[in-house]
Design a protein around this motif. Structure first.
Motif, mmCIF file in Angstrom:
data_model
loop_
_atom_site.group_PDB
_atom_site.id
_atom_site.type_symbol
_atom_site.label_atom_id
_atom_site.label_comp_id
_atom_site.label_asym_id
_atom_site.label_seq_id
_atom_site.Cartn_x
_atom_site.Cartn_y
_atom_site.Cartn_z
ATOM 1 N N VAL A 151 0.861 -1.184 0.000
ATOM 2 C CA VAL A 151 0.000 0.000 0.000
ATOM 3 C C VAL A 151 0.896 1.232 0.000
ATOM 4 O O VAL A 151 1.763 1.376 0.868
ATOM 5 C CB VAL A 151 -0.938 0.036 1.224
ATOM 6 C CG1 VAL A 151 -1.715 1.350 1.261
ATOM 7 C CG2 VAL A 151 -1.902 -1.145 1.201
ATOM 8 N N ALA B 229 0.301 5.222 -0.117
ATOM 9 C CA ALA B 229 -0.636 6.340 -0.092
ATOM 10 C C ALA B 229 -0.051 7.432 0.796
ATOM 11 O O ALA B 229 0.332 7.162 1.938
ATOM 12 C CB ALA B 229 -2.001 5.882 0.439
ATOM 13 N N LEU C 115 0.374 10.427 3.355
ATOM 14 C CA LEU C 115 -0.338 10.673 4.603
ATOM 15 C C LEU C 115 -0.115 12.093 5.099
ATOM 16 O O LEU C 115 0.986 12.633 5.012
ATOM 17 C CB LEU C 115 0.124 9.684 5.677
ATOM 18 C CG LEU C 115 -0.107 8.204 5.363
ATOM 19 C CD1 LEU C 115 0.418 7.327 6.495
ATOM 20 C CD2 LEU C 115 -1.588 7.913 5.114
ATOM 21 N N VAL D 291 -5.252 9.978 4.445
ATOM 22 C CA VAL D 291 -4.638 9.870 3.120
ATOM 23 C C VAL D 291 -4.905 11.174 2.382
ATOM 24 O O VAL D 291 -6.039 11.651 2.324
ATOM 25 C CB VAL D 291 -5.219 8.674 2.346
ATOM 26 C CG1 VAL D 291 -4.739 8.685 0.893
ATOM 27 C CG2 VAL D 291 -4.834 7.365 3.030
ATOM 28 N N ARG E 290 4.746 4.155 2.631
ATOM 29 C CA ARG E 290 4.617 2.844 1.985
ATOM 30 C C ARG E 290 4.642 1.750 3.049
ATOM 31 O O ARG E 290 5.471 1.779 3.955
ATOM 32 C CB ARG E 290 5.758 2.620 0.989
ATOM 33 C CG ARG E 290 5.781 3.634 -0.158
ATOM 34 C CD ARG E 290 6.845 3.280 -1.187
ATOM 35 N NE ARG E 290 8.190 3.356 -0.627
ATOM 36 C CZ ARG E 290 8.911 4.483 -0.554
ATOM 37 N NH1 ARG E 290 8.396 5.618 -0.975
ATOM 38 N NH2 ARG E 290 10.125 4.470 -0.044
ATOM 39 N N THR E 291 3.745 0.796 2.901
ATOM 40 C CA THR E 291 3.667 -0.336 3.827
ATOM 41 C C THR E 291 3.507 -1.627 3.043
ATOM 42 O O THR E 291 2.682 -1.696 2.126
ATOM 43 C CB THR E 291 2.469 -0.201 4.795
ATOM 44 O OG1 THR E 291 2.476 1.083 5.404
ATOM 45 C CG2 THR E 291 2.518 -1.275 5.865
ATOM 46 N N GLN F 58 0.776 4.958 10.510
ATOM 47 C CA GLN F 58 0.867 4.528 9.110
ATOM 48 C C GLN F 58 0.148 3.206 8.835
ATOM 49 O O GLN F 58 -0.654 3.119 7.891
ATOM 50 C CB GLN F 58 2.341 4.417 8.707
ATOM 51 C CG GLN F 58 2.544 3.921 7.276
ATOM 52 C CD GLN F 58 4.006 3.936 6.868
ATOM 53 O OE1 GLN F 58 4.685 4.926 7.068
ATOM 54 N NE2 GLN F 58 4.483 2.837 6.294
ATOM 55 N N HIS G 78 -3.180 3.031 6.482
ATOM 56 C CA HIS G 78 -3.040 2.300 5.223
ATOM 57 C C HIS G 78 -3.987 1.100 5.165
ATOM 58 O O HIS G 78 -4.578 0.805 4.123
ATOM 59 C CB HIS G 78 -1.597 1.851 5.027
ATOM 60 C CG HIS G 78 -0.747 2.886 4.372
ATOM 61 N ND1 HIS G 78 0.601 2.739 4.159
ATOM 62 C CD2 HIS G 78 -1.064 4.111 3.845
ATOM 63 C CE1 HIS G 78 1.085 3.812 3.548
ATOM 64 N NE2 HIS G 78 0.090 4.660 3.359
ATOM 65 N N HIS H 289 -7.415 2.463 4.621
ATOM 66 C CA HIS H 289 -7.492 2.949 3.245
ATOM 67 C C HIS H 289 -7.692 1.796 2.258
ATOM 68 O O HIS H 289 -8.385 1.948 1.242
ATOM 69 C CB HIS H 289 -6.206 3.710 2.912
ATOM 70 C CG HIS H 289 -6.146 4.225 1.504
ATOM 71 N ND1 HIS H 289 -6.993 5.194 1.018
ATOM 72 C CD2 HIS H 289 -5.323 3.892 0.459
ATOM 73 C CE1 HIS H 289 -6.713 5.458 -0.238
ATOM 74 N NE2 HIS H 289 -5.708 4.676 -0.614
#
Length: 315
Positions: A189, A191, A193, A207, A215-216, A241, A245, A248
């Motif tokens: 993921v 997105a 933040l 987001v 990034r995760t 995070q 994520h 999201h």
């Protein structure tokens, strides 16, 4: 050289070299809140080699620090460590090196005091570990997150570990129970933040295309009826995070009262979960003095293991 029975004159030792004056004072003055430390520095009551200093002044070997006598009122004093918390922290050390240690942080304990929190983990540890002249957090965990938390016991170790963190030489893996069936093909993921503040002063993250890159990586560990146990690896280190994520992606964490959905709240209650299901399970980093790799694992708390057992039975 003494000015009174309660004035302290403390000489800076090798383990304290490079430490900021404010952090040095927080370690030396048990129970003093940070606001009070800033006030006595600003008023010139704290001196280094008889000269006024600022809170961020770095100490050098042989400096002599004047610490004034303080009388803390019960209202402003940092809470004393209870026997229960003292025993909990003593039993939470996973591994301790010469100049670092890793704690298995309990859920519900903030890493530091402030914003209504009388005492955090770092303040409590400074009271418990009176043998240490230096103790600082290398990174942070949310109050409700449990698991591996790294601390430095010397200024050189803190600098080395901070450098490793910035150079992405640390590997942090979390376990999270999320709502729904996380698709096996969705392993990443990305997105941006953005942090913002609600009207009541509470800090949140959302987001936002204008936010900071985040990034995760996610991997499915075990799938249940309506929920999924995932491993989350934050490539970047933004506030909340993993939680944001996951939400999201349509799979909020169970027990998340900030970013959860009605369905995740229903599942949280159904599984008897009373906290955020997010646990820092493993932590790997280069040892600050030798560079050798260190990998540490914090076992999942019994309360979360019990939730997984209930999820398996419902499958």
């Amino acid at each position: 050289m003494a000015e009174g029975h309660d004035v302290q004159w403390v000489e800076v030792t090798e383990g304290q070299v490079g430490q900021r004056v404010d952090n040095f004072l927080m370690t030396r003055i048990k129970g003093a809140p940070r606001a009070l430390v800033y006030r006595i520095v600003r008023k010139g009551e704290v001196r280094v080699n008889k000269k006024r200093v600022k809170p961020d002044t770095r100490l050098v070997l042989g400096d002599v620090v004047r610490i004034p006598p303080l009388r803390l009122s019960p209202r402003e004093a940092v809470q004393e460590v209870s026997d229960n918390l003292r025993n909990l922290l003593a039993g939470s050390v996973l591994v301790e090196g010469r100049d670092w240690l890793v704690i298995n942080k309990p859920s519900g304990l903030a890493v530091h005091g402030g914003s209504g929190v009388k005492i955090g983990l770092i303040e409590a540890l400074r009271q418990v570990r009176e043998d240490l002249d230096f103790l600082e957090l290398v990174h942070r965990l949310d109050r409700d997150t449990s698991g591996c938390l790294l601390l430095a016991k010397s200024r050189p170790a803190l600098l080395a570990l901070n450098a490793s963190l910035k150079q992405q030489q640390m590997d942090k893996r979390y376990l999270a129970l999320v709502a729904g069936r996380w698709p096996a093909r969705r392993d990443f993921v990305a997105a941006r933040l953005d942090r913002f503040t609600l009207g009541n002063g509470e800090r949140r993250v959302r987001v936002d295309a204008e936010g900071k890159v985040a990034r995760t990586r996610f991997a499915v560990r075990e799938a249940f009826a309506g929920t999924t146990l995932v491993e989350a690896e934050p490539v970047t280190g933004r506030t909340h995070q993993i939680r944001v994520h996951a939400a999201h992606a349509g799979h909020p964490l169970l027990g998340d009262d900030k970013y959860g959905s009605r369905e995740s709240q229903r599942q949280t209650a159904g599984l008897g979960l009373s906290r955020l299901f997010l646990h820092a399970e493993t932590f790997a980093f280069p040892e600050p003095s030798s560079g050798r790799p260190v990998r540490i694992r914090a076992p999942l708390p019994d309360a979360l293991e019990a939730v997984l057992a209930r999820a398996r039975r419902a499958d």
